[in-house]
Design a protein around this motif. Structure first.
Motif, PDB file in Angstrom:
ATOM      1  N   LEU A  86     -27.762  56.204  67.750  1.00  0.00           N
ATOM      2  CA  LEU A  86     -27.069  55.873  66.643  1.00  0.00           C
ATOM      3  C   LEU A  86     -27.933  56.118  65.350  1.00  0.00           C
ATOM      4  CD1 LEU A  86     -24.659  54.139  65.230  1.00  0.00           C
ATOM      5  CD2 LEU A  86     -26.421  52.037  64.977  1.00  0.00           C
ATOM      6  N   ASP A  87     -27.148  56.893  64.404  1.00  0.00           N
ATOM      7  CA  ASP A  87     -27.575  57.200  63.168  1.00  0.00           C
ATOM      8  C   ASP A  87     -26.786  56.243  62.014  1.00  0.00           C
ATOM      9  OD1 ASP A  87     -28.327  58.028  60.645  1.00  0.00           O
ATOM     10  OD2 ASP A  87     -28.235  60.253  61.320  1.00  0.00           O
ATOM     11  N   ALA A  88     -27.759  55.163  61.610  1.00  0.00           N
ATOM     12  CA  ALA A  88     -27.012  54.142  60.881  1.00  0.00           C
ATOM     13  C   ALA A  88     -26.839  54.816  59.334  1.00  0.00           C
ATOM     14  CB  ALA A  88     -27.716  53.042  60.850  1.00  0.00           C
ATOM     15  N   ASN A  89     -27.338  56.095  58.881  1.00  0.00           N
ATOM     16  CA  ASN A  89     -27.295  56.375  57.604  1.00  0.00           C
ATOM     17  C   ASN A  89     -26.049  57.484  57.509  1.00  0.00           C
ATOM     18  OD1 ASN A  89     -27.976  56.673  54.894  1.00  0.00           O
ATOM     19  ND2 ASN A  89     -29.214  58.630  55.492  1.00  0.00           N
ATOM     20  N   ARG A  90     -24.967  57.335  58.331  1.00  0.00           N
ATOM     21  CA  ARG A  90     -23.995  58.173  58.386  1.00  0.00           C
ATOM     22  C   ARG A  90     -22.511  57.421  58.421  1.00  0.00           C
ATOM     23  NH1 ARG A  90     -27.600  61.082  57.765  1.00  0.00           N
ATOM     24  NH2 ARG A  90     -28.169  63.006  58.476  1.00  0.00           N
ATOM     25  N   GLU A  91     -21.428  58.299  58.282  1.00  0.00           N
ATOM     26  CA  GLU A  91     -20.252  57.534  58.371  1.00  0.00           C
ATOM     27  C   GLU A  91     -20.091  57.218  59.837  1.00  0.00           C
ATOM     28  OE1 GLU A  91     -17.103  59.596  56.761  1.00  0.00           O
ATOM     29  OE2 GLU A  91     -17.933  59.729  54.678  1.00  0.00           O
ATOM     30  N   GLN A  92     -19.042  56.429  60.173  1.00  0.00           N
ATOM     31  CA  GLN A  92     -18.954  55.735  61.564  1.00  0.00           C
ATOM     32  C   GLN A  92     -18.990  56.915  62.567  1.00  0.00           C
ATOM     33  OE1 GLN A  92     -15.612  53.650  63.571  1.00  0.00           O
ATOM     34  NE2 GLN A  92     -16.767  52.067  62.539  1.00  0.00           N
ATOM     35  N   PHE A  93     -18.029  57.715  62.448  1.00  0.00           N
ATOM     36  CA  PHE A  93     -17.737  58.831  63.572  1.00  0.00           C
ATOM     37  C   PHE A  93     -18.924  59.749  63.804  1.00  0.00           C
ATOM     38  CE2 PHE A  93     -16.565  62.935  65.287  1.00  0.00           C
ATOM     39  CZ  PHE A  93     -16.089  62.662  66.410  1.00  0.00           C
ATOM     40  N   ASP A  94     -19.641  59.992  62.700  1.00  0.00           N
ATOM     41  CA  ASP A  94     -20.838  60.708  63.099  1.00  0.00           C
ATOM     42  C   ASP A  94     -22.036  60.064  63.487  1.00  0.00           C
ATOM     43  OD1 ASP A  94     -19.502  63.289  62.026  1.00  0.00           O
ATOM     44  OD2 ASP A  94     -20.337  63.118  60.071  1.00  0.00           O
TER      45      ASP A  94
END
Length: 280
Positions: A86-94
């Motif tokens: 999970l990359d929590a510094n991106r929009e949800q899809f990315d």
């Protein structure tokens, strides 16, 4: 206020921790997690392998030092998942790439930040949000992101003070109410970078480093855009990128975290009217 804090309580979903505070300060750590749950496929787009080493620990350090110095704590939101999941510094899809459990974690992460922003705005009228990261650039200095890209930091102060730059920055609310110029706020003697340098750590932008000098620099990402004041509200935002040199050992990390905490408390006191003296 104490009853309100008890009612809020520390909360978490399976992978996101939320610790309420009683300062107008919100800290989130999007890339410091270690957990790689089985059954969750690795993300296939964007940055996946690079983990912001020791930033999870640093977020906890700052909370601890805030309490030691003031008797109060920031709001703290931590993503315990590794960036490969999970990359929590991106929009949800990315960020989550269609995995339902990662989507739930992403939603919890941002809902907790939103909850903290609402609480801070209600109690204090204004506040500061920090998205805490770590960089691996060659120059060992803290990079402070205001959503002003490196080429724009090169321009003279008079040009940087134009409304266009204020309107697109993550500290728009502070800039609009401050008596200081915008350039003064982000790289003058009253800037966060100046405070950090007074505490012994070079930073950009700052009086000594008003622009990145053609070197790599992170100006701020999705979280600073979403949770800072660029699009409205009274909660300003910064993306702080700690250099690798302050994260390579526990001693270095703790020394830096204390200096960073002192700098944040000074900035809060100077721009948000919050004293850094310990309360009884």
């Amino acid at each position: 206020m104490g009853q309100e804090l008890e009612a809020e309580g520390a909360r978490s979903n399976a992978f996101i921790d939320f610790h309420p505070g009683d300062l107008p300060l919100i800290i989130s750590v999007p890339h410091g997690g270690y957990e790689q749950p089985e059954g969750v496929h690795d993300r296939t787009m964007g940055t996946r392998g690079h983990h912001d080493v020791q930033t999870l620990e640093m977020g906890n350090d700052i909370s601890k030092f805030c309490f030691e110095l003031t008797g109060r704590r920031p709001y703290l939101i931590i993503n315990r998942l590794h960036r490969s999941k999970l990359d929590a510094n991106r929009e949800q899809f990315d960020a989550a790439q269609d995995d339902s459990s990662m989507i739930a974690a992403w939603e919890a992460y941002h809902q907790y930040i939103d909850s903290a922003k609402t609480a801070v705005a209600r109690r204090f009228g204004a506040g500061l949000y920090i998205d805490l990261h770590g960089h691996r650039h060659a120059i060992q200095r803290t990079e402070i992101g205001y959503l002003i890209v490196a080429p724009d930091l090169v321009i003279p102060d008079d040009s940087l003070n134009e409304k266009t730059f204020i309107a697109t920055s993550s500290v728009r609310a502070l800039a609009l109410r401050s008596q200081l110029s915008f350039a003064g706020l982000i790289r003058g003697d009253s800037s966060f970078g100046a405070a950090l340098e007074r505490n012994g750590y070079p930073a950009v932008p700052s009086p000594n480093n008003p622009d990145p000098g053609g070197k790599p620099y992170f100006s701020g990402g999705y979280n600073a855009e979403r949770h800072g004041s660029r699009d409205g509200g009274k909660i300003d935002g910064l993306q702080i990128e700690a250099p690798l040199s302050v994260r390579e050992s526990e001693i270095a990390r703790l020394d830096y975290a204390k200096a960073l905490t002192r700098s944040v408390l000074w900035f809060l006191d100077h721009h948000y009217g919050v004293t850094d003296e310990k309360t009884e």
